[in-house]
Design a protein around this motif. Structure first.
Motif, short mmCIF file in Angstrom:
data_model
loop_
_atom_site.label_atom_id
_atom_site.label_comp_id
_atom_site.label_asym_id
_atom_site.label_seq_id
_atom_site.Cartn_x
_atom_site.Cartn_y
_atom_site.Cartn_z
N ALA A 175 0.81 -1.22 0.00
CA ALA A 175 0.00 0.00 0.00
C ALA A 175 0.85 1.26 0.00
N TRP A 176 1.98 1.23 0.74
CA TRP A 176 2.78 2.46 0.82
C TRP A 176 3.40 2.85 -0.52
N GLU A 177 3.47 1.91 -1.46
CA GLU A 177 3.95 2.25 -2.80
C GLU A 177 2.81 2.77 -3.68
N LEU A 178 1.58 2.66 -3.19
CA LEU A 178 0.41 3.03 -3.99
C LEU A 178 -0.24 4.33 -3.55
N TRP A 179 0.17 4.85 -2.39
CA TRP A 179 -0.43 6.10 -1.92
C TRP A 179 -0.34 7.17 -3.00
N GLN A 180 -1.44 7.82 -3.25
CA GLN A 180 -1.57 8.91 -4.24
C GLN A 180 -1.51 8.43 -5.69
N LEU A 181 -1.39 7.12 -5.93
CA LEU A 181 -1.31 6.63 -7.30
C LEU A 181 -2.67 6.23 -7.84
N ASN A 182 -2.84 6.39 -9.15
CA ASN A 182 -3.98 5.83 -9.86
C ASN A 182 -3.65 4.36 -10.16
N LEU A 183 -4.56 3.45 -9.82
CA LEU A 183 -4.26 2.02 -9.98
C LEU A 183 -4.63 1.48 -11.35
N THR A 184 -5.04 2.34 -12.25
CA THR A 184 -5.39 1.88 -13.60
C THR A 184 -4.19 1.21 -14.27
#
Length: 315
Positions: free
Chosen positions: A210-219
Motif C-alpha cells: 500500500a505504501w507504494e500506492l499512496w496517491q497513485l492511480n491504480l489503472t
C-alpha cells in the motif's frame, strides 16, 4: 431473445422493501439456466481477531438495494448480458471450521460442474481456500488477484493450518494458483519480520504494498496485471480490509494507510477483459460499522466485479 433477470427498480418498489437478495435480484433454488450465481458464506470461525463476518452477507445484501443496474463509469450493464441470480447462503457448520471448508468445496464443485460462475460474499477469508481448491479442480491452477491488507501466508495460527491468515500459503503448497500470476495488492501494516511479505515474493508472488500506492492511480497496475495474466483463468479475492479503515471500518483486522475507494474502482475497471472464473468479497464485519457504509462499499465492489465478467460488453 433471452429474458435476463433484472434487479427490482427503485421506482417500482421502494428500496427499503422487497426481497433481501443481492440488488433485489430473483432468488434461485436451482442453478439451471444461470450464468452467474451470487451466494453468501456467513462464517467467521476462521478469523483470529474480531469476529462478526458471519453477518456480512446479510448486510451486504441489505445495502445492495441502493445499486442501480447500469455502471455510469464504464458503461457496463451486466444484467443485460448474463443470467444472474442470488442462490442464498451455503449451509456451513457454525461449530466446525474443517467441516465448513469441506461444505464450501463440495458446494463449489457442484456450481462449477453446471458451468456457472460463482460470486461469493463472505465470511472471513478462510472461505477462499476451498473455493480455490474447487477452481483448480475445474480449471487447473488459476491466476490470482488478491487485494488485501495482509498477505495471508502464515504457516499456521495457534497450531491450525487452515485459517484466514494461512490461505495463500496453502494455495501455493497445493498448486492451486500460478505463483508468477499471483498479485497481492494493498498489503501493509506491522509484522513479526520482513519475511511476512518477502517469503511469498520468493515463491514468485508479485506484491504491491500500500505504501507504494499512496496517491497513485491504480489503472496502470490493473492494466499490467491484465497483460501478464493474458487469457489464463483468473480468480479475484477482495478483502475489504484492503481499504483504509476510514473507508471501511467494519472489518475484523483493520490496518491504517490502505487503499481508497476510488483506487479500488480504478483497479477493478482496469481488470476488464480477463478470463475471470469467479470472485469473492470477504471480511465485512457489520458489528464494527453500524452505519452500514462498509457493507455498502462491499456491495458496490461486487457489482463492479459483475461488470467485468466475461460476456459483459460495455455500451
Amino acid at each position: 431473445m433471452t429474458e435476463y433477470n433484472q434487479p427490482i427498480g427503485g421506482n417500482d418498489l421502494a428500496r427499503f422493501s422487497g426481497p433481501n437478495t443481492f440488488m433485489r435480484l430473483p432468488q434461485a433454488s436451482s442453478l439451471e439456466g444461470l450464468n452467474v450465481a451470487i451466494l453468501g458464506v456467513p462464517m467467521d470461525i476462521g478469523t483470529s481477531w474480531r469476529s462478526g463476518t458471519r453477518f456480512g452477507p446479510k448486510q451486504i445484501r441489505s445495502e445492495s438495494a441502493m445499486i442501480r443496474p447500469y455502471n455510469m463509469a464504464n458503461g457496463a450493464a451486466p444484467f443485460e448480458h448474463l443470467q444472474i441470480a442470488d442462490i442464498g447462503d451455503l449451509a456451513i457448520n457454525t461449530f466446525s471450521l474443517a467441516d465448513s471448508l469441506k461444505i464450501i468445496k463440495d458446494s463449489y464443485d457442484g456450481i462449477l460442474a453446471q458451468g456457472v460462475t460463482p460470486v461469493a460474499m463472505g465470511g472471513d477469508h478462510s472461505i477462499t481456500l476451498p473455493i480455490l481448491r474447487a477452481m483448480a479442480a475445474k480449471h487447473g491452477p488459476v491466476a490470482l488477484v488478491h487485494v488485501d491488507a495482509h498477505a495471508d501466508v502464515n504457516d499456521e495460527m495457534f497450531g491450525e493450518k487452515e485459517t484466514h491468515g494461512t490461505v495463500f500459503r496453502r494455495a501455493y503448497e497445493e498448486g492451486l494458483i500460478v505463483p508468477d500470476k499471483t498479485f497481492q495488492i494493498g498489503i501493509r501494516g506491522s509484522g513479526y519480520a520482513a519475511s511476512d511479505f518477502t517469503e511469498a515474493q520468493g515463491w514468485g508472488f508479485r506484491q504491491y504494498p500500500a505504501w507504494e500506492l499512496w496517491q497513485l492511480n491504480l489503472t496502470e497496475i490493473g492494466s499490467l496485471i491484465r497483460k501478464k495474466v493474458s487469457d489464463h483463468p483468473v480468480y479475484i479475492t477482495y478483502d475489504i480490509d484492503s481499504l483504509d479503515p476510514a473507508y471501511a471500518p467494519g472489518t475484523g483486522t483493520p490496518e491504517i494507510g490502505g487503499l481508497t475507494t476510488p483506487q479500488a474502482l480504478q483497479l477493478i475497471h482496469a481488470l476488464a477483459g480477463m478470463n475471470l472464473v469467479g470472485c469473492d468479497l470477504v471480511e465485512v464485519s457489520p458489528p464494527y460499522d453500524p452505519s452500514g457504509n462498509t457493507a455498502l462499499t462491499a456491495a458496490n465492489l461486487l457489482f463492479e466485479m459483475l461488470c467485468i465478467l466475461p460476456g459483459v460488453t460495455p455500451r
